[in-house]
Design a protein around this motif. Structure first.
Motif, PDB file in Angstrom:
ATOM      1  N   ARG A  66       0.829  -1.195   0.000  1.00  0.00           N
ATOM      2  CA  ARG A  66       0.000   0.000   0.000  1.00  0.00           C
ATOM      3  C   ARG A  66       0.870   1.254   0.000  1.00  0.00           C
ATOM      4  N   THR A  67       1.959   1.234   0.760  1.00  0.00           N
ATOM      5  CA  THR A  67       2.864   2.383   0.792  1.00  0.00           C
ATOM      6  C   THR A  67       3.479   2.628  -0.576  1.00  0.00           C
ATOM      7  N   ALA A  68       3.937   1.559  -1.222  1.00  0.00           N
ATOM      8  CA  ALA A  68       4.548   1.707  -2.544  1.00  0.00           C
ATOM      9  C   ALA A  68       3.567   2.322  -3.541  1.00  0.00           C
ATOM     10  N   VAL A  69       2.332   1.848  -3.512  1.00  0.00           N
ATOM     11  CA  VAL A  69       1.320   2.357  -4.451  1.00  0.00           C
ATOM     12  C   VAL A  69       0.963   3.805  -4.126  1.00  0.00           C
ATOM     13  N   GLU A  70       0.698   4.086  -2.859  1.00  0.00           N
ATOM     14  CA  GLU A  70       0.168   5.401  -2.502  1.00  0.00           C
ATOM     15  C   GLU A  70       1.222   6.501  -2.537  1.00  0.00           C
ATOM     16  N   ILE A  71       2.476   6.151  -2.247  1.00  0.00           N
ATOM     17  CA  ILE A  71       3.543   7.153  -2.337  1.00  0.00           C
ATOM     18  C   ILE A  71       3.661   7.684  -3.769  1.00  0.00           C
ATOM     19  N   GLU A  72       3.588   6.776  -4.743  1.00  0.00           N
ATOM     20  CA  GLU A  72       3.646   7.204  -6.137  1.00  0.00           C
ATOM     21  C   GLU A  72       2.351   7.892  -6.559  1.00  0.00           C
ATOM     22  N   ALA A  73       1.217   7.354  -6.114  1.00  0.00           N
ATOM     23  CA  ALA A  73      -0.069   7.944  -6.500  1.00  0.00           C
ATOM     24  C   ALA A  73      -0.216   9.367  -5.971  1.00  0.00           C
ATOM     25  N   VAL A  74       0.213   9.600  -4.733  1.00  0.00           N
ATOM     26  CA  VAL A  74       0.084  10.959  -4.183  1.00  0.00           C
ATOM     27  C   VAL A  74       1.057  11.910  -4.895  1.00  0.00           C
TER      28      VAL A  74
END
Length: 234
Positions: A95-103
């Motif tokens: 989730r961190t990997a996905v959301e860090i890039e998404a944000v």
């Protein structure tokens, strides 16, 4: 010569609807804890429980397998996924990997409507807590939808439907853990304050601060659910 009788078959659209309904019902019971972690999901039992046919039930179970809520047990069927520190750590890592890039992408591309969506989602959470008091700490489904809505709003302008879908699935997979975490929250004011701080960093488009705070925010669930023992580092 009269035409042979045709056996009535369920239209494909209806079959799809039934499999979606089966997946939704099973998912709700897993997330609510009515189907315990590790419990076996026998088709015959599920047919009786939900009054849905075996074929759409199997299709519904396959949908939930792809989302990590259930696992296959060879030729013996399905069971509810277990809960563990390693599982939560894996969810959090992804989730961190996905959301860090998404944000990052959302901050880069987000417009005024995106900013307004974040403000609105935060306001809805705040008002819910003001109305219901400490009920939000029980991980109620209606509040969790607002909580998810806030985190989705932060990422909404990322421009990637796959990232948003991954975020949604991973958020749902963490629900069983988040219910435990929510009971450890001391006050609604502190809960809103932490989300307000996160929103402020994102709205200020301070990328480094927003990414750092988001990563810490996501990781905090592990420390709530599995508190580090003396001498351990989180």
């Amino acid at each position: 010569m009269p035409a042979p009788e045709r056996t009535l078959e369920r239209p494909p659209a209806e079959a799809g609807t039934l499999s979606e309904r089966a997946a939704n019902l099973i998912e709700q019971d897993i997330l609510a804890g009515d189907l315990a972690p590790g419990s076996r999901l026998g088709i015959v039992d599920l047919v009786q429980r939900y009054e849905i046919g075996a074929t759409p039930l199997r299709e519904g179970l396959s949908r939930l397998m792809s989302r990590g809520l259930i696992v296959g047990i060879g030729q013996r069927g399905f069971r509810v996924a277990e809960v563990s520190h390693d599982d939560l750590a894996d969810i959090t890592c992804m989730r961190t990997a996905v959301e860090i890039e998404a944000v990052r992408l959302a901050i880069l591309h987000g417009d005024v409507a995106w900013e307004a969506g974040i403000v609105s989602a935060l306001h809805q959470m705040r008002r819910h807590i003001e109305r219901t008091g400490n009920e939000f700490r029980e991980g109620a489904a209606d509040f969790d939808r607002l909580h998810k809505g806030f985190h989705t709003a932060l990422l909404a302008a990322c421009g990637s439907r796959r990232m948003l879908a991954a975020h949604s699935d991973l958020y749902d997979q963490a629900y069983r853990y988040r219910r435990i975490m929510m009971r450890a929250i001391d006050s609604g004011e502190e809960f809103i304050r932490s989300h307000q701080m996160l929103a402020d960093r994102v709205l200020a488009r301070d990328l480094a601060a927003a990414q750092g705070m988001l990563a810490a925010h996501l990781h905090s669930t592990i420390n709530f659910v599995y508190p580090p023992t003396s001498g351990e580092q989180s």
